[in-house]
Design an enzyme around this catalytic site. Structure first.
Site, PDB file in Angstrom:
ATOM      1  N   VAL A  15       0.843  -1.178  -0.021  1.00 55.38           N
ATOM      2  CA  VAL A  15       0.020  -0.002   0.009  1.00 55.38           C
ATOM      3  C   VAL A  15       1.011   1.131  -0.045  1.00 55.38           C
ATOM      4  O   VAL A  15       0.842   2.120  -0.906  1.00 55.38           O
ATOM      5  CB  VAL A  15      -1.054   0.062   1.275  1.00 55.38           C
ATOM      6  CG1 VAL A  15      -1.949   1.210   1.145  1.00 55.38           C
ATOM      7  CG2 VAL A  15      -2.022  -1.199   1.138  1.00 55.38           C
ATOM      8  N   LYS A 107      -7.512  -0.636  10.428  1.00 62.23           N
ATOM      9  CA  LYS A 107      -8.605  -0.977  11.222  1.00 62.23           C
ATOM     10  C   LYS A 107      -8.481  -1.702  12.381  1.00 62.23           C
ATOM     11  O   LYS A 107      -9.461  -1.298  13.451  1.00 62.23           O
ATOM     12  CB  LYS A 107      -9.647  -1.801  10.423  1.00 62.23           C
ATOM     13  CG  LYS A 107      -9.195  -3.059   9.844  1.00 62.23           C
ATOM     14  CD  LYS A 107      -8.376  -3.078   8.439  1.00 62.23           C
ATOM     15  CE  LYS A 107      -7.687  -4.100   8.274  1.00 62.23           C
ATOM     16  NZ  LYS A 107      -6.911  -4.061   6.892  1.00 62.23           N
ATOM     17  N   GLU A 131     -10.231   6.418   5.322  1.00 63.11           N
ATOM     18  CA  GLU A 131     -10.981   5.569   4.216  1.00 63.11           C
ATOM     19  C   GLU A 131     -10.595   4.205   3.995  1.00 63.11           C
ATOM     20  O   GLU A 131     -11.267   3.399   3.397  1.00 63.11           O
ATOM     21  CB  GLU A 131     -11.110   6.667   2.916  1.00 63.11           C
ATOM     22  CG  GLU A 131     -12.008   6.328   1.770  1.00 63.11           C
ATOM     23  CD  GLU A 131     -13.481   6.224   2.311  1.00 63.11           C
ATOM     24  OE1 GLU A 131     -13.827   7.157   2.341  1.00 63.11           O
ATOM     25  OE2 GLU A 131     -13.733   5.103   2.326  1.00 63.11           O
ATOM     26  N   VAL A 134     -11.288   0.535   5.762  1.00 64.78           N
ATOM     27  CA  VAL A 134     -12.869  -0.322   5.464  1.00 64.78           C
ATOM     28  C   VAL A 134     -13.025  -0.485   4.183  1.00 64.78           C
ATOM     29  O   VAL A 134     -13.178   0.501   3.338  1.00 64.78           O
ATOM     30  CB  VAL A 134     -14.031   0.553   5.943  1.00 64.78           C
ATOM     31  CG1 VAL A 134     -15.186  -0.395   5.857  1.00 64.78           C
ATOM     32  CG2 VAL A 134     -13.702   0.745   7.556  1.00 64.78           C
ATOM     33  N   GLY A 136     -11.286  -1.289   1.500  1.00 61.61           N
ATOM     34  CA  GLY A 136     -10.308  -1.102   0.708  1.00 61.61           C
ATOM     35  C   GLY A 136     -10.466   0.189  -0.352  1.00 61.61           C
ATOM     36  O   GLY A 136     -10.446   1.289   0.289  1.00 61.61           O
ATOM     37  N   GLY A 189      -1.424 -11.116  -2.086  1.00 67.64           N
ATOM     38  CA  GLY A 189      -1.105 -10.015  -1.223  1.00 67.64           C
ATOM     39  C   GLY A 189      -2.512  -9.427  -0.534  1.00 67.64           C
ATOM     40  O   GLY A 189      -2.400  -8.315  -0.157  1.00 67.64           O
ATOM     41  N   ASP A 203     -11.041  -9.403  10.956  1.00 68.03           N
ATOM     42  CA  ASP A 203     -10.745  -8.128  10.317  1.00 68.03           C
ATOM     43  C   ASP A 203     -12.160  -7.439   9.563  1.00 68.03           C
ATOM     44  O   ASP A 203     -12.356  -6.401   9.716  1.00 68.03           O
ATOM     45  CB  ASP A 203      -9.958  -8.537   8.894  1.00 68.03           C
ATOM     46  CG  ASP A 203      -9.729  -7.228   8.038  1.00 68.03           C
ATOM     47  OD1 ASP A 203      -8.733  -6.538   8.329  1.00 68.03           O
ATOM     48  OD2 ASP A 203     -10.285  -7.444   6.921  1.00 68.03           O
ATOM     49  N   LYS A 207     -13.816  -3.801  10.838  1.00 67.60           N
ATOM     50  CA  LYS A 207     -14.085  -2.831   9.733  1.00 67.60           C
ATOM     51  C   LYS A 207     -15.896  -2.576  10.400  1.00 67.60           C
ATOM     52  O   LYS A 207     -16.163  -1.315  10.125  1.00 67.60           O
ATOM     53  CB  LYS A 207     -14.107  -3.413   8.385  1.00 67.60           C
ATOM     54  CG  LYS A 207     -12.719  -3.444   8.176  1.00 67.60           C
ATOM     55  CD  LYS A 207     -12.933  -4.305   6.915  1.00 67.60           C
ATOM     56  CE  LYS A 207     -11.206  -4.502   6.407  1.00 67.60           C
ATOM     57  NZ  LYS A 207     -10.955  -5.768   5.428  1.00 67.60           N
ATOM     58  N   GLY A 304      -5.609  -4.890  -1.758  1.00 69.87           N
ATOM     59  CA  GLY A 304      -4.671  -4.841  -2.805  1.00 69.87           C
ATOM     60  C   GLY A 304      -4.079  -3.421  -2.665  1.00 69.87           C
ATOM     61  O   GLY A 304      -4.686  -2.645  -2.229  1.00 69.87           O
TER      62      GLY A 304
HETATM   63  N1  HSE Z   1      -6.789  -8.612   4.561  1.00 75.89           N
HETATM   64  C1  HSE Z   1      -7.818  -7.517   4.132  1.00 75.89           C
HETATM   65  C2  HSE Z   1      -8.722  -8.284   3.128  1.00 75.89           C
HETATM   66  C3  HSE Z   1      -7.201  -6.439   3.532  1.00 75.89           C
HETATM   67  O1  HSE Z   1      -8.521  -9.291   2.775  1.00 75.89           O
HETATM   68  O2  HSE Z   1      -9.905  -7.383   2.985  1.00 75.89           O
HETATM   69  C4  HSE Z   1      -7.937  -5.122   3.503  1.00 75.89           C
HETATM   70  O3  HSE Z   1      -8.288  -4.817   4.905  1.00 75.89           O
END
Ligand code: HSE
Length: 434
Positions: A15, A107, A131, A134, A136, A189, A203, A207, A304
């Site tokens: 990123v 997050k 931004e 949450v 991407g 990735g 995760d 979010k 990504g």
């Molecule tokens: N690991 C997270 C996903 C990356 O797969 O959505 C973005 O938060």
């Protein structure tokens, strides 16, 4: 001469490198939008010499992200280190205390410390842009925090983890195992450094905690979220869902009900014809129900480097242009303490897969345990491949219920287990009818 806004970036993974690239490639256009030039002047990362595909040799290097955050040579601090505590927390705190606005994709940090950090930002008259934290590249934060200001939001739900959606899509489309699909997602990735965060639903929960705060004006409370991951989903569940007209998605749902705010993350059966069912691969979607606007669904890349960096750059441009908001929409002091509705009180339809010993009366006994609790069944199917001449070994039995409550389903299944007909723990997925 145009004014400069000097940016420090801590964390130069996929990123961070993409942020550097976008800022360079879109430099003129961003300057026109912001009214000042956005220039990265300092960076910090674990490894100075790693090839990132971008030249950082002219930038001031900091071994310590906290020193970068405090540096008088930067005006804005970007945190892309990751992790709830440790250097990310120390550096963001230091930046805010030094009167610098922060942009972060983290997050976990905000779900854990967002209230404290937002209060610190307000006290120092600066902002936190998140931004990128949450979904991407989807501008979900902007939509909830700004564009829907004239609405009461009743529900926010979505596919918030690209890794999980990628795994489930690959399992369905290619018939691959869960482990193979996870390996692929890591290679591409998408996954967090610890993939348990993705596949365990944490995760998504981080979010969802942020979306809940923006949607309902309540404090961030990730501990109020019921969390289940996708680890136990088998190809047989995916095939059964398909045959029954559903697709399995890991959803995060926050809903205002008459009994409080319900927040849950779990594998969910959605109708194959629904909008969310069309969201495949690494794509995410955020669906918002609001009184004046009705339903809005946004979908796009949820993970990504380039997509996430796009959101970071959006926040940087807003901050440089001076169009800032309260980090959590409302002043921290006015965020309400939510009444949380427990998962036991959830109401809806259920998909239940049982591995049942193939003996006379087994299915009838299961049906009885359901009927005793007024659980009405839409279908009950004993699934096995090929003809069986006599009972031998366990067989999968799939039940679909009409709307009922979580505690009744749990009670009935505990009784079925005690009856001794089951070979393994039941698989339970909630059904979301849109
Ligand atoms: N690991 C997270 C996903 C990356 O797969 O959505 C973005 O938060």
């Amino acid at each position: 001469m145009a004014q400069l806004i000097r940016i420090g970036i801590a964390g130069l993974g996929t990123v961070g490198a993409a942020v550097l690239r976008i800022l360079a490639e879109h430099s003129n256009q961003l300057e026109l939008r912001a009214g000042q030039k956005l220039v990265v002047t300092g960076v910090s990362a674990r490894n100075r010499t790693k090839d990132r595909g971008v030249d950082i040799s002219a930038l001031q290097w900091f071994d310590d992200p906290v020193a970068l955050a405090r540096s008088p040579d930067i005006d804005l601090f970007v945190e892309l280190i990751g992790g709830e505590n440790g250097p990310a927390l120390a550096a963001v705190t230091a930046a805010l205390q030094s009167g610098k606005s922060v942009v972060t994709a983290n997050k976990a940090l905000l779900a854990g410390h967002g209230m404290m950090l937002a209060a610190l930002a307000e006290a120092n008259n600066v902002c936190i842009g998140f931004e990128a934290a949450v979904a991407g590249g989807i501008p979900a934060i902007k939509v909830l925090r700004e564009a829907l200001a004239g609405n009461n939001i009743t529900r926010v739900s979505g596919i918030l983890n690209g890794t999980c959606n990628y795994i489930l899509s690959r399992m369905e489309n290619e018939g691959l195992s869960f482990a193979d699909c996870l390996r692929e997602a890591q290679k591409l990735g998408y996954a967090e450094s610890d993939p348990t965060f993705d596949i365990g639903g944490f995760d998504t929960a981080h979010k969802l905690a942020l979306l809940t705060t923006l949607a309902f004006g309540v404090g961030i409370d990730r501990d109020a979220i019921h969390i289940e991951g996708i680890e136990s989903i088998t190809l047989s569940d995916i095939r059964a869902a398909e045959e029954l007209g559903f697709r399995i998605k890991l959803l995060g749902v926050a809903e205002r009900t008459s009994r409080g705010i319900e927040q849950r993350v779990h594998p969910t059966m959605v109708a194959k014809s629904s909008t969310l069912a069309q969201v495949m691969g690494v794509l995410n979607a955020v669906s918002i129900d609001a009184d004046n606007v009705g339903r809005i669904t946004l979908s796009g890349p949820g993970a990504g480097g380039a997509a996430t960096a796009s959101s970071v750059v959006s926040d940087l441009t807003d901050l440089a242009a001076g169009t800032t908001q309260k980090p959590l929409g409302l002043p921290v002091a006015s965020l309400a303490t939510a009444v949380h509705m427990e998962m036991q009180r959830h109401e809806g339809g259920y998909y239940i897969r049982l591995n049942v010993q193939d003996r006379p009366g087994a299915v009838a006994a299961i049906a009885t345990r359901m009927a005793e609790r007024q659980i009405s069944m839409e279908s009950i199917v004993q699934r096995h491949s090929g003809p069986r001449l006599a009972a031998s070994g366990p067989v999968p039995v799939v039940l679909i219920t009409y709307a009922t409550s979580e505690n009744l389903v749990r009670e009935a299944l505990e009784q079925v287990e005690r009856d001794g007909f089951l070979d393994e723990k039941p698989q339970i997925f909630r059904i979301e009818r849109e």
